[in-house]
Design a protein around this motif. Structure first.
Motif, PDB file in Angstrom:
ATOM      1  N   ARG A   2      31.125  42.794 -42.534  1.00  0.00           N
ATOM      2  CA  ARG A   2      31.529  41.584 -42.103  1.00  0.00           C
ATOM      3  C   ARG A   2      32.014  40.759 -43.122  1.00  0.00           C
ATOM      4  O   ARG A   2      31.369  40.650 -44.334  1.00  0.00           O
ATOM      5  N   ALA A  46      23.553  37.551 -49.675  1.00  0.00           N
ATOM      6  CA  ALA A  46      24.894  37.631 -48.973  1.00  0.00           C
ATOM      7  C   ALA A  46      24.751  38.669 -47.598  1.00  0.00           C
ATOM      8  O   ALA A  46      23.716  39.298 -47.474  1.00  0.00           O
ATOM      9  N   ASN A  48      25.209  41.762 -45.423  1.00  0.00           N
ATOM     10  CA  ASN A  48      25.262  43.101 -45.317  1.00  0.00           C
ATOM     11  C   ASN A  48      24.701  44.016 -46.689  1.00  0.00           C
ATOM     12  O   ASN A  48      25.113  45.071 -46.926  1.00  0.00           O
ATOM     13  N   VAL A  49      24.141  43.065 -47.482  1.00  0.00           N
ATOM     14  CA  VAL A  49      23.462  43.522 -48.653  1.00  0.00           C
ATOM     15  C   VAL A  49      22.310  44.442 -48.334  1.00  0.00           C
ATOM     16  O   VAL A  49      21.480  45.219 -49.206  1.00  0.00           O
ATOM     17  N   GLY A  50      21.418  44.368 -47.184  1.00  0.00           N
ATOM     18  CA  GLY A  50      20.331  45.253 -46.719  1.00  0.00           C
ATOM     19  C   GLY A  50      19.025  44.478 -47.057  1.00  0.00           C
ATOM     20  O   GLY A  50      18.030  45.111 -47.253  1.00  0.00           O
ATOM     21  N   ALA A  53      16.917  45.929 -43.886  1.00  0.00           N
ATOM     22  CA  ALA A  53      16.751  47.391 -44.257  1.00  0.00           C
ATOM     23  C   ALA A  53      15.761  47.365 -45.219  1.00  0.00           C
ATOM     24  O   ALA A  53      14.453  47.902 -45.220  1.00  0.00           O
ATOM     25  N   CYS A  95      22.710  35.739 -43.629  1.00  0.00           N
ATOM     26  CA  CYS A  95      23.377  35.710 -44.896  1.00  0.00           C
ATOM     27  C   CYS A  95      23.602  34.170 -45.492  1.00  0.00           C
ATOM     28  O   CYS A  95      23.879  33.254 -44.457  1.00  0.00           O
ATOM     29  N   LYS A 160      21.155  49.429 -52.380  1.00  0.00           N
ATOM     30  CA  LYS A 160      21.965  50.298 -52.312  1.00  0.00           C
ATOM     31  C   LYS A 160      22.267  51.341 -53.603  1.00  0.00           C
ATOM     32  O   LYS A 160      23.473  51.751 -53.703  1.00  0.00           O
TER      33      LYS A 160
HETATM   34  N1  LIG Z   1      23.759  53.247 -48.374  1.00  0.00           N
HETATM   35  C1  LIG Z   1      22.851  52.323 -48.094  1.00  0.00           C
HETATM   36  N2  LIG Z   1      23.107  51.598 -46.908  1.00  0.00           N
HETATM   37  C2  LIG Z   1      22.287  50.562 -46.604  1.00  0.00           C
HETATM   38  C3  LIG Z   1      21.091  50.413 -47.551  1.00  0.00           C
HETATM   39  N3  LIG Z   1      20.527  49.404 -47.301  1.00  0.00           N
HETATM   40  C4  LIG Z   1      20.907  48.824 -45.930  1.00  0.00           C
HETATM   41  N4  LIG Z   1      22.165  49.745 -45.963  1.00  0.00           N
HETATM   42  C5  LIG Z   1      23.202  49.437 -44.878  1.00  0.00           C
HETATM   43  O1  LIG Z   1      23.827  48.425 -44.965  1.00  0.00           O
HETATM   44  C6  LIG Z   1      23.920  47.594 -43.818  1.00  0.00           C
HETATM   45  C7  LIG Z   1      23.589  46.203 -43.801  1.00  0.00           C
HETATM   46  O2  LIG Z   1      22.199  46.216 -43.583  1.00  0.00           O
HETATM   47  P1  LIG Z   1      21.248  45.118 -43.312  1.00  0.00           P
HETATM   48  O3  LIG Z   1      19.749  45.324 -43.387  1.00  0.00           O
HETATM   49  O4  LIG Z   1      21.574  44.979 -41.905  1.00  0.00           O
HETATM   50  O5  LIG Z   1      21.709  43.923 -44.049  1.00  0.00           O
HETATM   51  P2  LIG Z   1      21.591  42.471 -44.223  1.00  0.00           P
HETATM   52  O6  LIG Z   1      21.744  42.056 -45.485  1.00  0.00           O
HETATM   53  O7  LIG Z   1      20.378  42.061 -43.378  1.00  0.00           O
HETATM   54  O8  LIG Z   1      22.887  41.833 -43.252  1.00  0.00           O
HETATM   55  P3  LIG Z   1      23.053  40.590 -42.590  1.00  0.00           P
HETATM   56  O9  LIG Z   1      22.501  40.517 -41.321  1.00  0.00           O
HETATM   57  O10 LIG Z   1      24.566  40.344 -42.672  1.00  0.00           O
HETATM   58  O11 LIG Z   1      22.425  39.403 -43.340  1.00  0.00           O
HETATM   59  C8  LIG Z   1      23.713  48.457 -42.530  1.00  0.00           C
HETATM   60  O12 LIG Z   1      24.712  49.359 -42.099  1.00  0.00           O
HETATM   61  C9  LIG Z   1      22.327  49.323 -43.468  1.00  0.00           C
HETATM   62  O13 LIG Z   1      22.333  50.632 -42.768  1.00  0.00           O
HETATM   63  C10 LIG Z   1      20.830  51.248 -48.699  1.00  0.00           C
HETATM   64  O14 LIG Z   1      19.956  51.100 -49.645  1.00  0.00           O
HETATM   65  N5  LIG Z   1      21.860  52.244 -48.942  1.00  0.00           N
END
Ligand SMILES: Nc1nc2c(ncn2[C@@H]2O[C@H](COP(=O)(O)OP(=O)(O)OP(=O)(O)O)[C@@H](O)[C@H]2O)c(=O)[nH]1
Length: 255
Positions: A2, A46, A48-50, A53, A95, A160
């Motif tokens: 996003r 920020a 989508n950084v994970g 996850a 984020c 990542k």
């Molecule tokens: N390849 C890879 N993808 C990852 C990793 N960690 C997270 N992702 C992917 O990155 C995307 C964002 O992960 P989120 O955990 O939702 O990230 P977030 O920072 O909480 O995102 P926001 O809700 O935007 O704040 C998802 O599609 C995950 O599957 C990683 O270590 N490696």
């Protein structure tokens, strides 16, 4: 991914979104907390950084593809640190994003409250996204403004690390930045590795406990020490009550 503008205040997506998965992580009841041994951690970074996850990986040892864009879930766990049981609370956050001038941040009020509340900070960027790395310094400055005095236990996580071919941030940049913030740099993959993520969170917990003074786990940061009120001393209360009564009588008689 996003666009960063999605992080601007009021534009967070908190509604349902098709195929996304929400991972339920049961919390233990607050009454079950280890008394005087609570470590509060907030995960910031920020879009989508994970962030989610990493938290899910740490708590469940699992990686589950996609999550709802989160609105700030709080997770609780008991962990054992150096043989002692500690109640750990981890706050996930929406984020943050750099403002157009690249100096300031779009940062929701909810995030400010979490920063104020926390004892330790996980600052996350993605090694595949240099913009997410650029938010870290202003983000740290923001934390500093909220906690102007005292020690700020912090770790920097470059997530990542499984996506090496898409790397935009070299490891030594992460290390240099972490050192300048007074923290340690961890390169991790929430997708592929539990141990790295686990080690990073545990390191921060230990830093927080050290900042407490290794003692009873109460917050000792300048200006934020919220001591539990002592139970009232009845003799003292009675004395003050008599004092107030007699001053009222005095002022009534002088009128
Ligand atoms: N390849 C890879 N993808 C990852 C990793 N960690 C997270 N992702 C992917 O990155 C995307 C964002 O992960 P989120 O955990 O939702 O990230 P977030 O920072 O909480 O995102 P926001 O809700 O935007 O704040 C998802 O599609 C995950 O599957 C990683 O270590 N490696």
């Amino acid at each position: 991914m996003r666009p960063a503008a999605d992080c601007a205040p009021g534009t967070m997506n908190s509604g349902g979104s098709g195929n996304f998965l929400l991972v339920p992580i049961p919390e233990f009841p607050l009454l079950d907390c280890v008394p005087n041994k609570t470590v509060k951690i907030v995960v910031l970074g920020a879009s989508n950084v994970g962030k989610t996850a990493l938290i899910v990986r740490f708590l469940t040892k699992r990686f589950i593809g996609d999550y709802e864009a989160n609105t700030g879930a709080l997770y609780s766990r008991k962990v054992t640190l150096d043989g002692e049981e500690v109640s750990l609370q981890i706050q996930d956050t929406p984020c943050v994003a750099l403002q157009d001038d690249a100096e300031g941040l779009y940062c929701q009020e909810q995030i400010n409250r979490s920063i104020y509340w926390a004892d330790g900070y996980v600052l996350v960027f993605s090694i595949t996204d240099h913009n997410s790395y650029r938010t870290i310094q202003p983000l740290y400055q923001h934390v500093r403004r909220i906690h102007p005095s005292g020690n700020i236990p912090v770790i920097l996580v470059g997530n990542k690390s499984d996506l090496l071919r898409a790397r935009q941030v070299p490891a030594d940049e992460g290390e240099t930045l972490a050192a300048s913030l007074g923290g340690v740099y961890f390169e991790a993959s929430a997708r592929e590795n539990h141990e790295g993520v686990h080690g990073a969170f545990l390191h921060l917990c230990q830093e927080v406990i050290r900042a407490f003074g290794g003692g009873n786990g109460e917050k000792r940061r300048g200006g934020l020490h919220l001591a539990r009120p002592k139970s009232p001393n009845m003799q003292e209360l009675k004395r003050r009550f008599r004092q107030v009564l007699s001053s009222k009588v005095k002022s009534a008689t002088t009128i």
